[in-house]
Structures are given as structure tokens and as C-alpha cells.
Design a protein around this motif. Structure first.
Motif, PDB file in Angstrom:
ATOM      1  N   SER A   1      -8.117  -1.207   6.826  1.00 37.81           N
ATOM      2  CA  SER A   1      -7.787  -1.987   5.617  1.00 37.81           C
ATOM      3  C   SER A   1      -6.566  -1.392   4.917  1.00 37.81           C
ATOM      4  CB  SER A   1      -8.978  -2.032   4.669  1.00 37.81           C
ATOM      5  OG  SER A   1      -9.372  -0.722   4.290  1.00 37.81           O
ATOM      6  N   LEU A   2      -6.467  -0.065   4.853  1.00 41.01           N
ATOM      7  CA  LEU A   2      -5.283   0.566   4.259  1.00 41.01           C
ATOM      8  C   LEU A   2      -4.048   0.311   5.103  1.00 41.01           C
ATOM      9  CD1 LEU A   2      -6.570   4.040   2.991  1.00 41.01           C
ATOM     10  CD2 LEU A   2      -6.052   1.993   1.655  1.00 41.01           C
ATOM     11  N   GLN A   3      -4.224   0.310   6.408  1.00 38.43           N
ATOM     12  CA  GLN A   3      -3.107   0.029   7.309  1.00 38.43           C
ATOM     13  C   GLN A   3      -2.570  -1.378   7.063  1.00 38.43           C
ATOM     14  OE1 GLN A   3      -3.980   1.025  11.411  1.00 38.43           O
ATOM     15  NE2 GLN A   3      -2.107   0.034  12.164  1.00 38.43           N
ATOM     16  N   LEU A   4      -3.491  -2.319   6.838  1.00 35.51           N
ATOM     17  CA  LEU A   4      -3.075  -3.693   6.531  1.00 35.51           C
ATOM     18  C   LEU A   4      -2.331  -3.742   5.197  1.00 35.51           C
ATOM     19  CD1 LEU A   4      -3.038  -6.770   6.722  1.00 35.51           C
ATOM     20  CD2 LEU A   4      -5.388  -6.780   5.861  1.00 35.51           C
ATOM     21  N   LEU A   5      -2.894  -3.115   4.162  1.00 40.12           N
ATOM     22  CA  LEU A   5      -2.277  -3.162   2.828  1.00 40.12           C
ATOM     23  C   LEU A   5      -0.906  -2.498   2.820  1.00 40.12           C
ATOM     24  CD1 LEU A   5      -5.442  -2.359   0.671  1.00 40.12           C
ATOM     25  CD2 LEU A   5      -4.333  -4.578   0.997  1.00 40.12           C
ATOM     26  N   ASN A   6      -0.729  -1.472   3.669  1.00 46.56           N
ATOM     27  CA  ASN A   6       0.571  -0.796   3.736  1.00 46.56           C
ATOM     28  C   ASN A   6       1.664  -1.678   4.335  1.00 46.56           C
ATOM     29  OD1 ASN A   6      -0.304   1.578   2.535  1.00 46.56           O
ATOM     30  ND2 ASN A   6      -0.943   2.504   4.490  1.00 46.56           N
ATOM     31  N   LYS A   7       1.249  -2.711   5.079  1.00 43.35           N
ATOM     32  CA  LYS A   7       2.246  -3.632   5.654  1.00 43.35           C
ATOM     33  C   LYS A   7       2.816  -4.598   4.613  1.00 43.35           C
ATOM     34  CE  LYS A   7       2.181  -2.158   9.849  1.00 43.35           C
ATOM     35  NZ  LYS A   7       3.375  -1.452  10.345  1.00 43.35           N
ATOM     36  N   ILE A   8       2.141  -4.705   3.479  1.00 44.34           N
ATOM     37  CA  ILE A   8       2.588  -5.640   2.424  1.00 44.34           C
ATOM     38  C   ILE A   8       3.576  -4.923   1.516  1.00 44.34           C
ATOM     39  CG2 ILE A   8       1.832  -7.070   0.490  1.00 44.34           C
ATOM     40  CD1 ILE A   8      -0.890  -7.313   1.899  1.00 44.34           C
ATOM     41  N   ASN A   9       4.747  -5.497   1.370  1.00 38.34           N
ATOM     42  CA  ASN A   9       5.839  -4.884   0.599  1.00 38.34           C
ATOM     43  C   ASN A   9       5.446  -4.777  -0.876  1.00 38.34           C
ATOM     44  OD1 ASN A   9       8.212  -4.089  -0.623  1.00 38.34           O
ATOM     45  ND2 ASN A   9       9.502  -5.514   0.518  1.00 38.34           N
ATOM     46  N   PRO A  10       5.381  -3.567  -1.416  1.00 35.84           N
ATOM     47  CA  PRO A  10       4.974  -3.400  -2.831  1.00 35.84           C
ATOM     48  C   PRO A  10       5.992  -3.959  -3.823  1.00 35.84           C
ATOM     49  CG  PRO A  10       5.688  -1.294  -1.895  1.00 35.84           C
ATOM     50  CD  PRO A  10       5.630  -2.277  -0.753  1.00 35.84           C
ATOM     51  N   ASP A  11       7.256  -4.160  -3.390  1.00 38.99           N
ATOM     52  CA  ASP A  11       8.249  -4.767  -4.288  1.00 38.99           C
ATOM     53  C   ASP A  11       8.013  -6.264  -4.458  1.00 38.99           C
ATOM     54  OD1 ASP A  11       9.562  -2.372  -4.702  1.00 38.99           O
ATOM     55  OD2 ASP A  11      10.898  -2.654  -2.971  1.00 38.99           O
ATOM     56  N   GLN A  12       7.262  -6.842  -3.514  1.00 42.76           N
ATOM     57  CA  GLN A  12       6.978  -8.270  -3.612  1.00 42.76           C
ATOM     58  C   GLN A  12       5.599  -8.536  -4.218  1.00 42.76           C
ATOM     59  OE1 GLN A  12       7.877  -9.073   0.662  1.00 42.76           O
ATOM     60  NE2 GLN A  12       9.374 -10.551  -0.141  1.00 42.76           N
ATOM     61  N   ILE A  13       4.581  -7.787  -3.758  1.00 42.62           N
ATOM     62  CA  ILE A  13       3.227  -7.949  -4.291  1.00 42.62           C
ATOM     63  C   ILE A  13       2.728  -6.588  -4.768  1.00 42.62           C
ATOM     64  CG2 ILE A  13       0.822  -8.475  -3.720  1.00 42.62           C
ATOM     65  CD1 ILE A  13       1.779 -10.647  -1.872  1.00 42.62           C
ATOM     66  N   HIS A  14       2.316  -6.570  -6.021  1.00 41.51           N
ATOM     67  CA  HIS A  14       1.806  -5.325  -6.620  1.00 41.51           C
ATOM     68  C   HIS A  14       0.291  -5.446  -6.792  1.00 41.51           C
ATOM     69  CE1 HIS A  14       1.638  -1.722  -9.028  1.00 41.51           C
ATOM     70  NE2 HIS A  14       0.988  -2.387  -9.979  1.00 41.51           N
ATOM     71  N   PHE A  15      -0.463  -4.565  -6.083  1.00 38.75           N
ATOM     72  CA  PHE A  15      -1.922  -4.597  -6.130  1.00 38.75           C
ATOM     73  C   PHE A  15      -2.446  -3.681  -7.241  1.00 38.75           C
ATOM     74  CE2 PHE A  15      -1.443  -5.848  -1.578  1.00 38.75           C
ATOM     75  CZ  PHE A  15      -2.147  -7.044  -1.643  1.00 38.75           C
ATOM     76  N   THR A  16      -3.501  -4.162  -7.915  1.00 35.23           N
ATOM     77  CA  THR A  16      -4.263  -3.351  -8.870  1.00 35.23           C
ATOM     78  C   THR A  16      -5.724  -3.355  -8.407  1.00 35.23           C
ATOM     79  OG1 THR A  16      -2.791  -3.956 -10.684  1.00 35.23           O
ATOM     80  CG2 THR A  16      -4.953  -3.053 -11.274  1.00 35.23           C
ATOM     81  N   SER A  17      -6.271  -2.170  -8.111  1.00 35.72           N
ATOM     82  CA  SER A  17      -7.613  -2.069  -7.531  1.00 35.72           C
ATOM     83  C   SER A  17      -8.707  -2.221  -8.581  1.00 35.72           C
ATOM     84  CB  SER A  17      -7.784  -0.723  -6.814  1.00 35.72           C
ATOM     85  OG  SER A  17      -6.887  -0.618  -5.731  1.00 35.72           O
ATOM     86  N   PHE A  18      -9.765  -2.925  -8.206  1.00 30.69           N
ATOM     87  CA  PHE A  18     -10.967  -3.088  -9.030  1.00 30.69           C
ATOM     88  C   PHE A  18     -12.175  -2.651  -8.212  1.00 30.69           C
ATOM     89  CE2 PHE A  18      -8.008  -5.733 -11.254  1.00 30.69           C
ATOM     90  CZ  PHE A  18      -8.435  -5.775 -12.571  1.00 30.69           C
ATOM     91  N   ASN A  19     -13.156  -2.023  -8.878  1.00 26.82           N
ATOM     92  CA  ASN A  19     -14.379  -1.573  -8.202  1.00 26.82           C
ATOM     93  C   ASN A  19     -15.446  -2.662  -8.132  1.00 26.82           C
ATOM     94  OD1 ASN A  19     -13.362   1.012  -7.718  1.00 26.82           O
ATOM     95  ND2 ASN A  19     -14.087   1.779  -9.704  1.00 26.82           N
ATOM     96  N   GLU A  20     -15.254  -3.735  -8.959  1.00 33.51           N
ATOM     97  CA  GLU A  20     -16.215  -4.832  -8.944  1.00 33.51           C
ATOM     98  C   GLU A  20     -15.464  -6.145  -8.741  1.00 33.51           C
ATOM     99  OE1 GLU A  20     -18.903  -4.908 -12.225  1.00 33.51           O
ATOM    100  OE2 GLU A  20     -19.061  -2.705 -12.309  1.00 33.51           O
TER     101      GLU A  20
END
Length: 714
Positions: free
Chosen positions: A392-411
Motif C-alpha cells: 500500500s505504501l509502494q502504491l501511495l509513493n507512486k502518486i505525485n505529492p505535488d498533484q495530490i496531497h494526502f492527509t491520513s485519518f485513523n477512522e
């Protein structure tokens, strides 16, 4: 007065209506007026009695509904006649001066219109400034008092020493001593130069200096004779008392009216039964001949000639109005426009910068990929300590952070609430067994629903913004495909298995990754020049028309075609610089793709600018106020912009709108511009030359229609 005297002005049975037949207002009622050559004729009457309308008919600015006007032996506006033109000097009620011009520039402008040489203009300028007690010739009109401005206006009327001088309220606001000086000069030129002068004035007593006066009320001539004879006839000591007595008599006689048929239709007009007696009374200077084109032709014979061959008569009238332009007038108008520009250099620079600013804003704000899109992330694998690995981290690392910015939630529910509150554009959710499910799917080829569901990235998007949502989907789909190929490669499996069953080959035109900017920019460049030309042209003409400047130019013999051509020639140079800056910024600064000929692109944009100017002329021909121009111009922007395929492809429109889009002035030009910019097409391709032809046809159509409307509205 001797009836055999040559007449400078003869008005016979003149009727003039304003408005349409169902709400027509009659301004002139059966006017008969006769002005011999070389006299001063005072036309007296209260405001609104029709004096100005009568003067405009005499100088050829208005057509009578019935009757005839003969000026200096010919009908005003006849071919070869200099009325309107150099033979008539006209001072309107309003000052009708260019406020940013100096006194000298105003006089030189009208001198050039009348084809005077520089030596004569300077000689007359020196005399008029001294005679009318004007300040320095370099002083701007805007810096003068109201009385001084009226004297400058009078100087413009006297400049070319015309045969006929028409002055509408010339002495209003003028010092009494200067008024006396002006009258002395008028009397002198009427005697020595045989100049015929028609003057209107509120100062009735000063009209006693005139050789003949006409007393006018409610669109009718009450009496016409020498001032002394009128005083004797009515046994009064002042012309004001004579006029007052005539008004009382006219009011009494007007109580009895008889209906007569009006030739404008079946409509009946009430005319006093003694009106003909008043106009042909002994106090009237009556001459029964009508001098047309240098020959004596009775009015009844004219009518019979018209009835016998109306087509030939109509052709002659048309020929009189559509005369070939004179270069000296176009040159004078061009110099006038250049002087206006010179007086407002700051505004000129702003005109050059407007297209650059607009294309810069377009390139910066439109067509760029959305960046830093906030997305809420619920990664169940991470929350559970990656029990099956970390794909899952490998997948998320393929997404350019300059285009999509993720904010993690526990719920997951908290992530959904944040989206519902508008803080994020969606939730990306990953199952707790995502890694294992991916391996089962790719390596063991398990395709049961549970495996397929667990091996997927689940998106819950806010779809209210189509462009943002499509961008999110595109980025994540492309990143997921790269992730799957990388996983397959790590297990020595051919990564092409993850490719969809479609192969995108090298494109015929354009690039594999198209830019929306390259699609929309050609249309925007054309529309920017088109709409700028509309506003500047329409506003300029309406302002000049409203202030009486166009009226004065037309009386000086300038035709509508000459005014329009001079304006377009001057705007040619402004547009040339605008287009150069526009293409430079678009191509070199913002990298808008222009693969074809820059010269061809510039020419097309320029023709579209001419089209905008012609459309602006058309707007100014039907509008009287600046607010009307703004409403029509702004009301035209969005319908043309939206229906021309500039922002969105024509293929995305309903069939009826696609058909109607063919009839906008931009659609085919925009398509031709795209073909030049993106396909490197030349003039030999149909879409390119048809775009040029379409722009030229619209330009010519707007120009001709504007010229016709200006001619009709005069």
C-alpha cells in the motif's frame, strides 16, 4: 426686396416629421424661406420652435418629408456640390470641439478637412485669434471658459471663408463689445465677399442689424421681411414687440384648424386654414423658381419627373450619398485621431498592455493541471501495522505529492465527515489485507469478488468539480498502473500484462499528452483582439456623435466612409503592436504551441480585429449613449464566446447549437487559427482559407451595414 435676386437658400413647402408614422411629431409645417445672396438673415424664435432642425435641413444633414431645399443653386448633398462641404461654414449650438486639442490644432483640423494649404490656414488662424480675442493658440480647449470655447467654435466656422455661413446662437455668453465686433465683421463680409449668413439668436433686438429676419414659432414662419418694414407694418418700436404681437395673432388663428391629407399615409394632420396666406403674405420674400443643378425647374415638374422615372431618380439620390472618399479628408481625420492618441499616451500604452495582460491571465489560470489537491486517506494496512506487508505504501509513493496531497485519518467515518464539510475532495480507502490480495490476484490469478475488492484502492470523491475529480481519477489510475507493472517486474512477470487492450500510437497532429492550453489559446487570442476592437471603436464614435463632433465633420463634407476608413487605418497600427505583443507572450513566455506560419496567424488575428472594429461601428450607428454601447457590447461577448467553440469543443454542443455556431463571426476563424497553430496547415487547406474568407465577409458586412445605418440615421 427684388424677386429677381439670386437666392442663396430657398426652402419651399418644407415639412419635417420626427418618429414613425404611428407616433410622428411634425417639427416643420409648410415652411417657405428665401435668402438672397450676400445678406444676413436672422432666424428668430424660441427654443424648440424648429430653428435648428431647419438649419440641419439647409446644410444637408436632414431630409425633408415633403418640400424642397435649394442651397447655392443645388440640392444639398448633390454630386459635386460643396454643401455639405467647403462652401458652408457651420457653428452648432453645442461647441462641438475636441477638448484635448489646442486652438491651433482645432483650426488646422478643419482647415485640412476643407483642403486649405498650410499658408492659408496660418494666415486665417492669426486673423481669427486676434479678431475673436482668443488666448494663446497653444492653449487647450478644455482650459477655456464657455464663452471662449464658443468663440473657437465660431472661428472654425469662419476659417475657410465660406459662401454660406450658418451660425446657431453664436453670441450666447459673449461680451457685448465682442458681440458688436462680431456683427460688424458679419456685415462687412456679407457686403464685400457676398457671403450669405443665416444666424439664429435669442437676442431678438440684435437681429435688427440683419438685412432680413424670419420670425418662427411652433415650426411655422410667422413673418419674413426687413426689420424696419416689420416695425412699420406692425407699428411697433422693437422686434420683440412685433414677435409678441404675431404670436398672439397666431394663437388666435390657430384655434380654427382644418384637416388635410398627409402624403405620408392616410393619417390626417391639422393645419391652420390660413397657413398658406401667412407664408405667401406681402411680408414674405417669395421667389417661384427652384434652382436645381444650376437650372430653373418648377417644383411640380420635379414631381412629374420623379413619377415618370422613379428608378432613375432613386439612383441619382443614392449616387449623391455614396461618393468616393477624398484622400485629404481621410488624411485630416487620421491626423485628428493621432492627435487624440498623442494626448493620452498613458491610455495608448494601456491599450498595448491589455491583450498581454489578458493572454497572460488566461495562460496562468486556464488549462493548467490542478495541483496540491487535498485528499483524505484511510489506510487500514498502516493502522493495523502492515500485517501482510507494505505494498500500500509502494502504491501511495507512486502518486505525485505535488498533484495530490494526502492527509491520513485513523477512522473512515472521520475522513468522510471531513469531505462532507468541504475540507477535502475525497477519501482514498485501502483494505487491511491489500498487499496479500494484490499477490493473490497477480501471482495466483485469484479473481473471486473478495480478492478483487481487497486489492483495489477505493475512492469516495466529491464530484461537484468535474475538472478536479477527473484529474484525481486520472492521476490515481496512472499511478496504479505503474504500481502494478512494478510489482509484476519484481516477480519476473511481463509488466505489459497490466496494460489496457489499447495501444496509443504516435499522433497524427499534436502530442501524446495534449495540453488544454494549446486547444483554447488560439481562440482566446482571436477573441481578445476582436472584443477590444469592439469596445474602443463603438465608444469613440458614440462620444463624438453625442458631443456634436461627428455632426460638425459631416457638415464640413466628410462622409461616413471617410470617417470609418480613417479610424480603421489608425487602429491598424495599434492592432499590429497589440498582435505582436500577444503572440510574443503566448509563444515565448507561456509556450503556447504555434507550429504554423506566424505571419499567417498574425494576418488572421488582424482581420478578426478589423471585424471587431466594423462591429463596433455597427453598434455605434444604432446607439446614442455610452451605456447603450456597453450593454450591447457586453451582451454580445458571452453569446459569441460560448457558441464559437473557443472554450469548449463544438462537438460537445447540441446539434441545433452546432448549426447556429456557424453564424458567429469567430467560429470558423478560431478553427482556422487552431489548424495553423497545431497542425501547421497553410492557406491551401479549406478550413484555413475559409476562416480568412469568413472573417473578411463578416468585416465587410458589418462595415457596409454600419455605413447604411449612419446614412439613414442622418
Amino acid at each position: 426686396m427684388n424677386e429677381s435676386e439670386d437666392l442663396a437658400v430657398s426652402v419651399i413647402n418644407a415639412w419635417k416629421n420626427y418618429g414613425h408614422w404611428w407616433k410622428s411629431v411634425t417639427v416643420l409645417h409648410n415652411i417657405n424661406l428665401h435668402v438672397p445672396t450676400g445678406i444676413i438673415y436672422g432666424l428668430l424664435g424660441p427654443s424648440g420652435c424648429g430653428k435648428t432642425t431647419l438649419l440641419r435641413c439647409i446644410v444637408g444633414r436632414l431630409e425633408l418629408n415633403r418640400g424642397e431645399v435649394i442651397v447655392l443653386g443645388k440640392r444639398p448633398g448633390s454630386r459635386g456640390h460643396e454643401v455639405p462641404g467647403r462652401s458652408v461654414g457651420f457653428m452648432p449650438q453645442e461647441t462641438a470641439l475636441y477638448k484635448n486639442f489646442s486652438i491651433s490644432e482645432m483650426l488646422h483640423h478643419f482647415g485640412r478637412l476643407h483642403n486649405m494649404n498650410r499658408k492659408d490656414i496660418l494666415s486665417r488662424e492669426e486673423f481669427l485669434i486676434s479678431f475673436l480675442d482668443l488666448p494663446s493658440k497653444s492653449k487647450n480647449v478644455s482650459q477655456l471658459s464657455g464663452g471662449q470655447q464658443r468663440r473657437v467654435s465660431l472661428a472654425c466656422a469662419l476659417l475657410q471663408q465660406p459662401q454660406l455661413l450658418i451660425l446657431d446662437e453664436p453670441t450666447v455668453g459673449v461680451d457685448p463689445l465682442l458681440r458688436e465686433k462680431i456683427w460688424s465683421h458679419l456685415i462687412n463680409i456679407s457686403k464685400t465677399s457676398k457671403t450669405t449668413i443665416i444666424i439664429t439668436t435669442h437676442y431678438i433686438e440684435e437681429a435688427r442689424k440683419a438685412n432680413c429676419v424670419g420670425l418662427m414659432r411652433s415650426g411655422r414662419i410667422l413673418a419674413e421681411d426687413e426689420p424696419s418694414l416689420l416695425l412699420n407694418k406692425y407699428n411697433q418700436t422693437s422686434l420683440e414687440n412685433v414677435f409678441l404681437q404675431l404670436c398672439y395673432h397666431d394663437q388666435d388663428r390657430f384655434q380654427e384648424q382644418i384637416p388635410i391629407s398627409n402624403t405620408d399615409g392616410d393619417r390626417q394632420t391639422n393645419i391652420p386654414n390660413d397657413i398658406d396666406d401667412r407664408n405667401s403674405s406681402p411680408t414674405s420674400i417669395h421667389v417661384s423658381v427652384n434652382r436645381i443643378n444650376g437650372t430653373h425647374l418648377p417644383l411640380d415638374n420635379q414631381k412629374r419627373k420623379f413619377e415618370k422615372n422613379p428608378l432613375r431618380y432613386a439612383k441619382r439620390v443614392v449616387a449623391d450619398y455614396f461618393i468616393l472618399p477624398h484622400m485629404h479628408k481621410i488624411y485630416a481625420l487620421m491626423l485628428k485621431d493621432l492627435t487624440v492618441i498623442k494626448r493620452s499616451i498613458g491610455f495608448l500604452l494601456f491599450q498595448f498592455l491589455i491583450p498581454v495582460i489578458q493572454v497572460a491571465l488566461f495562460c496562468l489560470c486556464i488549462g493548467r493541471e490542478p495541483e496540491h489537491i487535498p485528499i483524505a486517506l484511510y489506510n487500514s494496512e498502516a493502522i493495523n501495522g502492515f500485517p501482510t506487508g507494505n505494498l500500500s505504501l509502494q502504491l501511495l509513493n507512486k502518486i505525485n505529492p505535488d498533484q495530490i496531497h494526502f492527509t491520513s485519518f485513523n477512522e473512515f467515518n472521520k475522513a468522510m465527515d471531513a469531505v462532507k464539510q468541504g475540507h477535502y475532495w475525497g477519501v482514498a480507502a485501502i483494505e487491511f489485507n491489500f498487499t496479500q490480495a494484490i499477490k493473490n490476484k497477480l501471482l495466483a490469478f485469484q479473481t473471486d469478488p473478495a480478492t478483487l475488492n481487497a486489492s483495489s484502492l477505493h475512492l469516495y470523491l466529491d464530484m461537484t468539480n468535474q475538472q478536479v475529480s477527473l484529474t484525481i481519477q486520472s492521476i490515481i489510475l496512472n499511478s496504479t498502473q505503474l504500481f502494478l507493472k512494478e510489482v509484476l517486474s519484481s516477480y519476473k512477470i511481463d509488466p505489459s500484462i497490466a496494460d489496457p487492450p489499447v495501444i496509443i500510437e504516435n499522433p497524427v497532429y499534436g502530442s501524446i499528452v495534449p495540453r488544454f492550453l494549446n486547444f483554447a489559446a488560439p481562440g482566446m487570442m482571436i477573441s481578445i483582439i476582436f472584443f477590444l476592437a469592439i469596445g474602443l471603436t463603438a465608444l469613440m464614435f458614440v462620444v463624438e456623435k453625442k458631443e456634436g463632433l461627428l455632426e460638425r465633420s459631416w457638415v464640413a463634407g466628410v462622409t461616413t466612409i471617410e470617417v470609418m476608413l480613417a479610424h480603421i487605418i489608425i487602429k491598424f497600427f495599434i492592432q499590429f503592436i497589440q498582435i505582436m505583443l500577444l503572440l510574443t507572450f503566448a509563444d515565448f513566455i507561456f509556450k503556447v504551441e504555434i507550429k504554423g506560419s506566424i505571419f499567417l496567424a498574425m494576418t488572421l488575428i488582424f482581420i478578426q480585429g478589423i471585424c471587431g472594429m466594423s462591429y463596433g461601428l455597427l453598434i455605434s450607428s444604432v446607439c446614442e449613449q455610452e451605456i447603450e454601447v456597453m450593454e450591447v457590447a457586453l451582451g454580445s461577448v458571452f453569446p459569441i464566446l460560448l457558441s464559437s467553440g473557443i472554450i469548449w469543443p463544438l462537438e460537445g454542443m447540441p446539434s441545433i447549437m452546432r448549426f447556429l455556431s456557424n453564424f458567429t463571426p469567430l467560429t470558423h476563424s478560431v478553427e482556422a487559427m487552431r489548424c495553423i497553430a497545431s497542425r501547421n496547415w497553410t492557406f491551401g487547406y479549406f478550413k484555413v482559407w475559409f476562416g480568412f474568407a469568413n472573417a473578411g465577409a463578416w468585416s465587410l458586412g458589418f462595415f457596409v451595414l454600419a455605413a447604411i445605418l449612419f446614412a439613414l440615421r442622418k
